[in-house]
Design a protein around this motif. Sequence first.
Motif, PDB file in Angstrom:
ATOM      1  N   GLY A  99       0.905  -1.193   0.086  1.00 13.18           N
ATOM      2  CA  GLY A  99      -0.021   0.121  -0.110  1.00 13.18           C
ATOM      3  C   GLY A  99       0.849   1.325  -0.098  1.00 13.18           C
ATOM      4  O   GLY A  99       0.440   2.466   0.111  1.00 13.18           O
ATOM      5  N   GLY A 100       1.999   1.279   0.036  1.00 13.41           N
ATOM      6  CA  GLY A 100       3.097   2.256  -0.192  1.00 13.41           C
ATOM      7  C   GLY A 100       2.767   3.178   1.194  1.00 13.41           C
ATOM      8  O   GLY A 100       2.451   2.668   2.295  1.00 13.41           O
ATOM      9  N   GLU A 101       3.080   4.438   1.084  1.00 12.87           N
ATOM     10  CA  GLU A 101       2.454   5.305   2.040  1.00 12.87           C
ATOM     11  C   GLU A 101       1.055   5.790   2.107  1.00 12.87           C
ATOM     12  O   GLU A 101       0.697   6.570   2.803  1.00 12.87           O
ATOM     13  CB  GLU A 101       3.590   6.586   2.003  1.00 12.87           C
ATOM     14  N   ASP A 102       0.291   5.291   0.914  1.00 18.46           N
ATOM     15  CA  ASP A 102      -1.033   5.852   0.800  1.00 18.46           C
ATOM     16  C   ASP A 102      -2.148   5.234   1.732  1.00 18.46           C
ATOM     17  O   ASP A 102      -2.883   5.747   2.151  1.00 18.46           O
ATOM     18  CB  ASP A 102      -1.668   5.437  -0.415  1.00 18.46           C
ATOM     19  N   PHE A 103      -1.813   4.101   2.596  1.00 14.85           N
ATOM     20  CA  PHE A 103      -2.542   3.435   3.238  1.00 14.85           C
ATOM     21  C   PHE A 103      -2.131   3.037   4.654  1.00 14.85           C
ATOM     22  O   PHE A 103      -1.152   2.259   4.685  1.00 14.85           O
ATOM     23  CB  PHE A 103      -3.423   2.320   2.694  1.00 14.85           C
ATOM     24  N   THR A 112     -10.662   5.611  -6.461  1.00 16.31           N
ATOM     25  CA  THR A 112      -9.330   6.269  -5.712  1.00 16.31           C
ATOM     26  C   THR A 112      -8.473   5.107  -5.210  1.00 16.31           C
ATOM     27  O   THR A 112      -7.338   5.529  -5.521  1.00 16.31           O
ATOM     28  CB  THR A 112      -9.837   7.158  -4.733  1.00 16.31           C
ATOM     29  N   VAL A 113      -8.825   4.365  -4.606  1.00 21.61           N
ATOM     30  CA  VAL A 113      -8.126   3.163  -4.014  1.00 21.61           C
ATOM     31  C   VAL A 113      -7.288   2.562  -5.150  1.00 21.61           C
ATOM     32  O   VAL A 113      -6.253   2.277  -5.053  1.00 21.61           O
ATOM     33  CB  VAL A 113      -8.833   2.074  -3.222  1.00 21.61           C
ATOM     34  N   ILE A 114      -8.099   2.006  -6.337  1.00 26.33           N
ATOM     35  CA  ILE A 114      -7.579   1.236  -7.310  1.00 26.33           C
ATOM     36  C   ILE A 114      -6.379   2.140  -7.994  1.00 26.33           C
ATOM     37  O   ILE A 114      -5.384   1.647  -8.309  1.00 26.33           O
ATOM     38  CB  ILE A 114      -8.477   0.892  -8.235  1.00 26.33           C
ATOM     39  N   GLU A 115      -6.625   3.583  -8.089  1.00 25.04           N
ATOM     40  CA  GLU A 115      -5.664   4.418  -8.650  1.00 25.04           C
ATOM     41  C   GLU A 115      -4.351   4.463  -8.007  1.00 25.04           C
ATOM     42  O   GLU A 115      -3.305   4.375  -8.367  1.00 25.04           O
ATOM     43  CB  GLU A 115      -6.236   5.738  -8.853  1.00 25.04           C
ATOM     44  N   ALA A 116      -4.760   4.441  -6.488  1.00 25.52           N
ATOM     45  CA  ALA A 116      -3.330   4.526  -5.728  1.00 25.52           C
ATOM     46  C   ALA A 116      -2.705   3.019  -5.639  1.00 25.52           C
ATOM     47  O   ALA A 116      -1.413   3.060  -5.594  1.00 25.52           O
ATOM     48  CB  ALA A 116      -3.912   4.719  -4.296  1.00 25.52           C
ATOM     49  N   LEU A 117      -3.319   2.034  -5.698  1.00 23.53           N
ATOM     50  CA  LEU A 117      -2.734   0.584  -6.030  1.00 23.53           C
ATOM     51  C   LEU A 117      -1.699   0.654  -7.201  1.00 23.53           C
ATOM     52  O   LEU A 117      -0.720   0.090  -7.342  1.00 23.53           O
ATOM     53  CB  LEU A 117      -3.737  -0.458  -5.908  1.00 23.53           C
ATOM     54  N   GLN A 118      -2.313   1.178  -8.235  1.00 19.62           N
ATOM     55  CA  GLN A 118      -1.630   1.198  -9.427  1.00 19.62           C
ATOM     56  C   GLN A 118      -0.388   2.078  -9.538  1.00 19.62           C
ATOM     57  O   GLN A 118       0.553   1.715 -10.008  1.00 19.62           O
ATOM     58  CB  GLN A 118      -2.394   2.115 -10.794  1.00 19.62           C
ATOM     59  N   ARG A 119      -0.448   3.262  -8.833  1.00 17.35           N
ATOM     60  CA  ARG A 119       0.661   4.168  -8.508  1.00 17.35           C
ATOM     61  C   ARG A 119       1.837   3.313  -7.689  1.00 17.35           C
ATOM     62  O   ARG A 119       2.884   3.628  -7.866  1.00 17.35           O
ATOM     63  CB  ARG A 119       0.340   5.348  -7.750  1.00 17.35           C
ATOM     64  N   ASN A 120       1.226   2.309  -6.924  1.00 24.83           N
ATOM     65  CA  ASN A 120       2.437   1.625  -6.037  1.00 24.83           C
ATOM     66  C   ASN A 120       2.916   0.433  -6.875  1.00 24.83           C
ATOM     67  O   ASN A 120       3.749  -0.206  -6.190  1.00 24.83           O
ATOM     68  CB  ASN A 120       1.790   1.444  -4.802  1.00 24.83           C
ATOM     69  N   ILE A 121       2.617   0.243  -7.853  1.00 29.68           N
ATOM     70  CA  ILE A 121       2.999  -1.032  -8.557  1.00 29.68           C
ATOM     71  C   ILE A 121       4.674  -0.885  -8.580  1.00 29.68           C
ATOM     72  O   ILE A 121       5.060  -2.034  -8.521  1.00 29.68           O
ATOM     73  CB  ILE A 121       2.431  -0.992 -10.131  1.00 29.68           C
ATOM     74  N   PRO A 122       5.351   0.011  -9.107  1.00 27.44           N
ATOM     75  CA  PRO A 122       6.634   0.152  -8.930  1.00 27.44           C
ATOM     76  C   PRO A 122       7.268  -0.367  -7.568  1.00 27.44           C
ATOM     77  O   PRO A 122       8.494  -0.880  -7.709  1.00 27.44           O
ATOM     78  CB  PRO A 122       7.190   1.361  -9.480  1.00 27.44           C
ATOM     79  N   LEU A 123       6.691  -0.433  -6.816  1.00 29.46           N
ATOM     80  CA  LEU A 123       7.037  -0.820  -5.313  1.00 29.46           C
ATOM     81  C   LEU A 123       6.942  -2.239  -5.294  1.00 29.46           C
ATOM     82  O   LEU A 123       7.595  -2.892  -4.373  1.00 29.46           O
ATOM     83  CB  LEU A 123       6.407   0.004  -4.296  1.00 29.46           C
ATOM     84  N   ALA A 124       5.814  -2.723  -5.914  1.00 27.39           N
ATOM     85  CA  ALA A 124       5.752  -4.341  -5.941  1.00 27.39           C
ATOM     86  C   ALA A 124       5.523  -4.734  -7.558  1.00 27.39           C
ATOM     87  O   ALA A 124       4.365  -5.367  -7.441  1.00 27.39           O
ATOM     88  CB  ALA A 124       4.886  -4.473  -4.728  1.00 27.39           C
TER      89      ALA A 124
END
Length: 402
Positions: A99-103, A112-124
């Motif tokens: 969840g990165g730092e978003d959650f 909105t949650v799905i968009e944040a998960l997509q942004r965190n793809i580079p982390l996982a």
Amino acid sequence: MKFFIINSGSSSIKYQVIDMTTETVLAAGLVERIGEVYGRLKNTAFPGTRDEQESVIEQPIPDHRGGMQLVIATLTDKDNGVICNASEICAIGHRVVHGGEDFRGSMRITPTVIEALQRNIPLAPLHNPANLDGIRVAMEIFPQVPQVAVFDTAFHQTMPPRAYLYAIPYELYEQDRVRRYGFHGTSHRFVAGECARLLGKPLAECNLITIHLGNGCSMTAIENGCSIDTSLGMTPLEGLVMGTRSGDVDPALHLFLKQNKGMELEAIDALLNKESGLKGLCGMNDMRDIHEAAAEGDVRAQQAVEVQTYRNRKYIGAYMAVLGRVDGIVFTAGIGENDPIVRAESLEGLEAFGVRLDPERNGLRSKKARCISAPDSTVRVFVIPTNEELAIAREVAQVLRG
């Protein structure tokens, strides 16, 4: 109150159906080899008072949607099903790795949650896309059912900067969020809560060290119920010695392997994640096989156990120093729950810090949560079976209650 708990991998779907009125598992299963020539679903149903019923289906499973439809067909089967139809599912919980730092906690899934998960793809990059696949398919099949994302990283978002920052140029944190995140958070949170119950104290008053030892391994320092440090880092490679992952190594090892072995970064990454740890040390990553070989005199197997338990002991000592006061140490997951040798050797020499095992209690085989420390141990030691699916279901219930 039937919850559907989903853990979607790149080629798999692990699931449970839980009746939350009694927290009883009605069915559990695994879909694997999605997208391959031969797919497989193994489902175990627990229909009331009857004996558990196991079924296996082998057929091509083209994608996650096909896998999810096969699961629903199995769960609603007129002979072995545990629900009459899909409308009996009243909530769905998804395990999400990063969840990165978003959650900082579990969240009801929205665009909105799905968009944040997509942004965190580079982390996982290996995990979050698969988790998203599972979410999208479940939302297609169950459009009216509330769905909640439960993050492996969320429990560790209470770490202070002194614990999560790496000593590298700060811009890498500001721009790319390079930092320690930690994982296995759902497991650590669950066993911490169970430990507080056994101690007879509110979790918010407990200082604990929780040790998750399976094929993947991690340790967490918990102060007043909150994670303040953990062994896994930006990725699940840092920290303890694991089944096939190295844990801590010299960061310059990558350059050494490049210059002296001609290895590319992708090959080095594969080496450290899939060919290292216990497997790298002795050629085996199942601790049962390693103990058997060690008992027969295999020196490398003996060294593998020593290396892993020595690393465990160092981290325990470090976290005792960080916490100052420790109420309990908890072992969990496959090795932590079932391996008295690893537990004993991980705590060896810590008597001066108030940690004393009871050899008889430690050697007992049981699937129940239990104390294994000696009566005069000032730090109590526990074995507590983890239950990540139930922990996710409880998180879902809490989110839906608001």
